[in-house]
Design an enzyme around this catalytic site. Structure first.
Site, PDB file in Angstrom:
ATOM      1  N   HIS A   1       0.838  -1.205   0.000  1.00  0.00           N
ATOM      2  CA  HIS A   1       0.000   0.000   0.000  1.00  0.00           C
ATOM      3  C   HIS A   1       0.873   1.256   0.000  1.00  0.00           C
ATOM      4  O   HIS A   1       1.290   1.746   1.046  1.00  0.00           O
ATOM      5  CB  HIS A   1      -0.928  -0.007   1.223  1.00  0.00           C
ATOM      6  CG  HIS A   1      -1.979   1.066   1.189  1.00  0.00           C
ATOM      7  ND1 HIS A   1      -3.321   0.807   1.390  1.00  0.00           N
ATOM      8  CD2 HIS A   1      -1.905   2.394   0.993  1.00  0.00           C
ATOM      9  CE1 HIS A   1      -4.012   1.935   1.306  1.00  0.00           C
ATOM     10  NE2 HIS A   1      -3.166   2.912   1.083  1.00  0.00           N
TER      11      HIS A   1
ATOM     12  N   GLU B   1     -10.967   3.603   7.800  1.00  0.00           N
ATOM     13  CA  GLU B   1      -9.854   4.456   8.234  1.00  0.00           C
ATOM     14  C   GLU B   1     -10.474   5.667   8.932  1.00  0.00           C
ATOM     15  O   GLU B   1     -10.466   5.756  10.158  1.00  0.00           O
ATOM     16  CB  GLU B   1      -9.026   4.877   7.010  1.00  0.00           C
ATOM     17  CG  GLU B   1      -7.881   5.814   7.305  1.00  0.00           C
ATOM     18  CD  GLU B   1      -7.281   6.409   6.024  1.00  0.00           C
ATOM     19  OE1 GLU B   1      -7.920   6.351   4.959  1.00  0.00           O
ATOM     20  OE2 GLU B   1      -6.175   6.968   6.111  1.00  0.00           O
TER      21      GLU B   1
ATOM     22  N   HIS C   1      -9.949   1.364   0.123  1.00  0.00           N
ATOM     23  CA  HIS C   1      -9.708   2.154   1.339  1.00  0.00           C
ATOM     24  C   HIS C   1     -11.021   2.209   2.133  1.00  0.00           C
ATOM     25  O   HIS C   1     -12.014   2.758   1.631  1.00  0.00           O
ATOM     26  CB  HIS C   1      -9.322   3.592   1.003  1.00  0.00           C
ATOM     27  CG  HIS C   1      -7.907   3.791   0.547  1.00  0.00           C
ATOM     28  ND1 HIS C   1      -7.471   3.410  -0.686  1.00  0.00           N
ATOM     29  CD2 HIS C   1      -6.845   4.346   1.184  1.00  0.00           C
ATOM     30  CE1 HIS C   1      -6.183   3.723  -0.796  1.00  0.00           C
ATOM     31  NE2 HIS C   1      -5.777   4.303   0.319  1.00  0.00           N
TER      32      HIS C   1
ATOM     33  N   HIS D   1       1.176   4.973  -2.353  1.00  0.00           N
ATOM     34  CA  HIS D   1       0.657   5.808  -3.447  1.00  0.00           C
ATOM     35  C   HIS D   1       1.801   6.524  -4.157  1.00  0.00           C
ATOM     36  O   HIS D   1       2.607   7.195  -3.499  1.00  0.00           O
ATOM     37  CB  HIS D   1      -0.293   6.881  -2.903  1.00  0.00           C
ATOM     38  CG  HIS D   1      -1.531   6.334  -2.275  1.00  0.00           C
ATOM     39  ND1 HIS D   1      -2.738   6.256  -2.944  1.00  0.00           N
ATOM     40  CD2 HIS D   1      -1.760   5.828  -1.039  1.00  0.00           C
ATOM     41  CE1 HIS D   1      -3.652   5.741  -2.132  1.00  0.00           C
ATOM     42  NE2 HIS D   1      -3.085   5.467  -0.971  1.00  0.00           N
TER      43      HIS D   1
ATOM     44  N   GLY E   1     -10.020   8.097  -1.436  1.00  0.00           N
ATOM     45  CA  GLY E   1     -10.824   9.312  -1.268  1.00  0.00           C
ATOM     46  C   GLY E   1     -11.570   9.298   0.053  1.00  0.00           C
ATOM     47  O   GLY E   1     -11.308   8.467   0.919  1.00  0.00           O
TER      48      GLY E   1
ATOM     49  N   ASP F   1       1.830   3.800   2.860  1.00  0.00           N
ATOM     50  CA  ASP F   1       0.812   4.732   2.369  1.00  0.00           C
ATOM     51  C   ASP F   1       1.451   5.838   1.522  1.00  0.00           C
ATOM     52  O   ASP F   1       1.443   5.742   0.313  1.00  0.00           O
ATOM     53  CB  ASP F   1      -0.016   5.324   3.521  1.00  0.00           C
ATOM     54  CG  ASP F   1      -1.436   5.671   3.104  1.00  0.00           C
ATOM     55  OD1 ASP F   1      -1.803   5.331   1.957  1.00  0.00           O
ATOM     56  OD2 ASP F   1      -2.176   6.255   3.906  1.00  0.00           O
ATOM     57  N   ASP F   2       1.976   6.879   2.163  1.00  0.00           N
ATOM     58  CA  ASP F   2       2.501   8.035   1.430  1.00  0.00           C
ATOM     59  C   ASP F   2       3.828   8.481   2.046  1.00  0.00           C
ATOM     60  O   ASP F   2       3.860   9.407   2.866  1.00  0.00           O
ATOM     61  CB  ASP F   2       1.503   9.198   1.514  1.00  0.00           C
ATOM     62  CG  ASP F   2       0.175   8.834   0.907  1.00  0.00           C
ATOM     63  OD1 ASP F   2       0.107   8.717  -0.325  1.00  0.00           O
ATOM     64  OD2 ASP F   2      -0.786   8.643   1.667  1.00  0.00           O
TER      65      ASP F   2
HETATM   66 ZN    ZN Z   1      -3.822   4.922   0.974  1.00  0.00          ZN
END
Ligand code: ZN
Length: 353
Positions: free
Chosen positions: A24, A213, A210, A26, A183, A291-292
């Site tokens: 996971h 969360e 997603h 991005h 989103g 994630d990021d």
């Molecule tokens: Zn994510």
């Protein structure tokens, strides 16, 4: 993240050396700040500043209070950097390179073709092919296997979502293995996208959603039962409902957990309260991911460090999470078996657990 010292530094090095899997991550959240500054200067992108420290608060969580919306806002500015083919390819190449330098041996990198195409009016096909080429190039230069997942965002119009699904289906032989929904799950329901996700799954794409969360366990149930999710991005709120927890566990749905991101979006208050360990002990197929990396200023090594230092998990547990990740990956069964054999052998050599 603040660099540890003393015994923690040794642990960090040990975790860095481990072969890892990230399911996971991005692309849009994996841009090196130096690259952002260079692209902004070269292309005259109107920004409050062009040096890294001036740029940082606009694209990275710094002193921001934990908040889901604030986290999503960071993507707005990042979208403006996809100005040319070279910029898209450089960013994709560097995202894979950075993972490899962190000893990630298998990466599923997700990207939203609409986000990349938006800045200059590129076609979805163009930007997708640029990403595929750059990722192929990085795999030759580094010790890593990478696959791609196309992301649809919940607020996107249905026509553009449909185009992304067809695009992903048409490029399965070139490394696209899955479809993701991202989103704001608190505002936009998944129901309008049901037929599209079914179509994608029937065509052979893996499905990850997603959910759970910023939203509650009902969104996790919806993702599994309505959208056919094999994996859930985050999904941590399933601990709030034992029926949903059992659904996740019994269907062997993998949770792609990203601890630092969960803290920054306000999904959990502290690492000590993070449900990763409880979910693991409950028999859920958990995995740890980034994630990021650039928005959160993290690496997968940092996330492992958090799991050990902040959640009372062991290096052996992390090995189990990696095995979960391989088995939940969107590779073919033969590729999964090969990767598991390779990674577990390497893991055995890199640690004495
Ligand atoms: Zn994510």
């Amino acid at each position: 993240m603040r660099l540890p010292s003393g015994p923690t530094l040794d642990l960090r090095q040990r975790l860095h050396n481990l072969p890892k899997v990230d399911l996971h991550r991005h692309l849009e959240g994996s841009l090196r700040l130096e690259t952002l500054a260079e692209i902004a200067r070269e292309h005259g992108i109107d920004l409050p500043g062009y040096d890294i420290e001036r740029l940082r608060p606009y694209v990275q969580i710094t002193n921001d209070p934990p908040d889901f919306q604030r986290f999503l806002e960071k993507f707005q500015l990042l979208r403006r950097f996809y100005t040319t083919r070279e910029a898209v390819q450089r960013v994709a190449y560097e995202a894979v390179a950075d993972a490899a330098l962190d000893n990630v041996r298998y990466l599923e990198l997700r990207f939203n073709p609409a986000a990349l195409a938006h800045a200059q009016g590129f076609s979805f096909e163009e930007v997708t092919d640029w990403v595929i080429q750059a990722v192929d190039h990085a795999q030759v230069d580094y010790q890593i296997t990478a696959r791609l997942i196309c992301t649809i965002v919940r607020h996107e119009n249905l026509e553009s979502a449909r185009q992304i699904v067809e695009l992903a289906l048409s490029r399965q032989k070139r490394g696209i293995v899955g479809l993701d929904l991202a989103g704001d799950e608190t505002i936009y329901p998944a129901a309008p996208l049901v037929s599209l996700f079914r179509h994608a799954a029937q065509g052979g794409l893996g499905i990850t959603i997603h959910a759970g969360e910023a939203g509650g366990p009902e969104n996790v149930r919806e993702a599994i039962e309505l959208l056919g999710a094999q994996r859930i991005g985050h999904g941590i709120s399933c601990v709030e409902d034992s029926n949903v927890l059992m659904l996740v566990r019994d269907r062997k749905v993998a949770l792609e957990i990203c601890p630092t991101s969960n803290l920054q979006t306000g999904a959990v208050e502290t690492f000590g309260y993070h449900p990763l360990r409880d979910l693991y002990l409950a028999g859920v197929r958990v995995t740890v991911n980034t994630d990021d990396p650039s928005i959160s200023d993290t690496t997968l090594t940092d996330e492992y460090l958090v799991a050990v230092m902040g959640m009372n998990l062991t290096v052996a547990d992390l090995m189990a999470f990696n095995r979960n990740a391989i088995r939940a990956s969107f590779l073919s069964p033969a590729e999964r078996a090969k990767l598991e054999e390779q990674l577990m052998a390497e893991f055995g050599r890199s640690t004495d657990v």
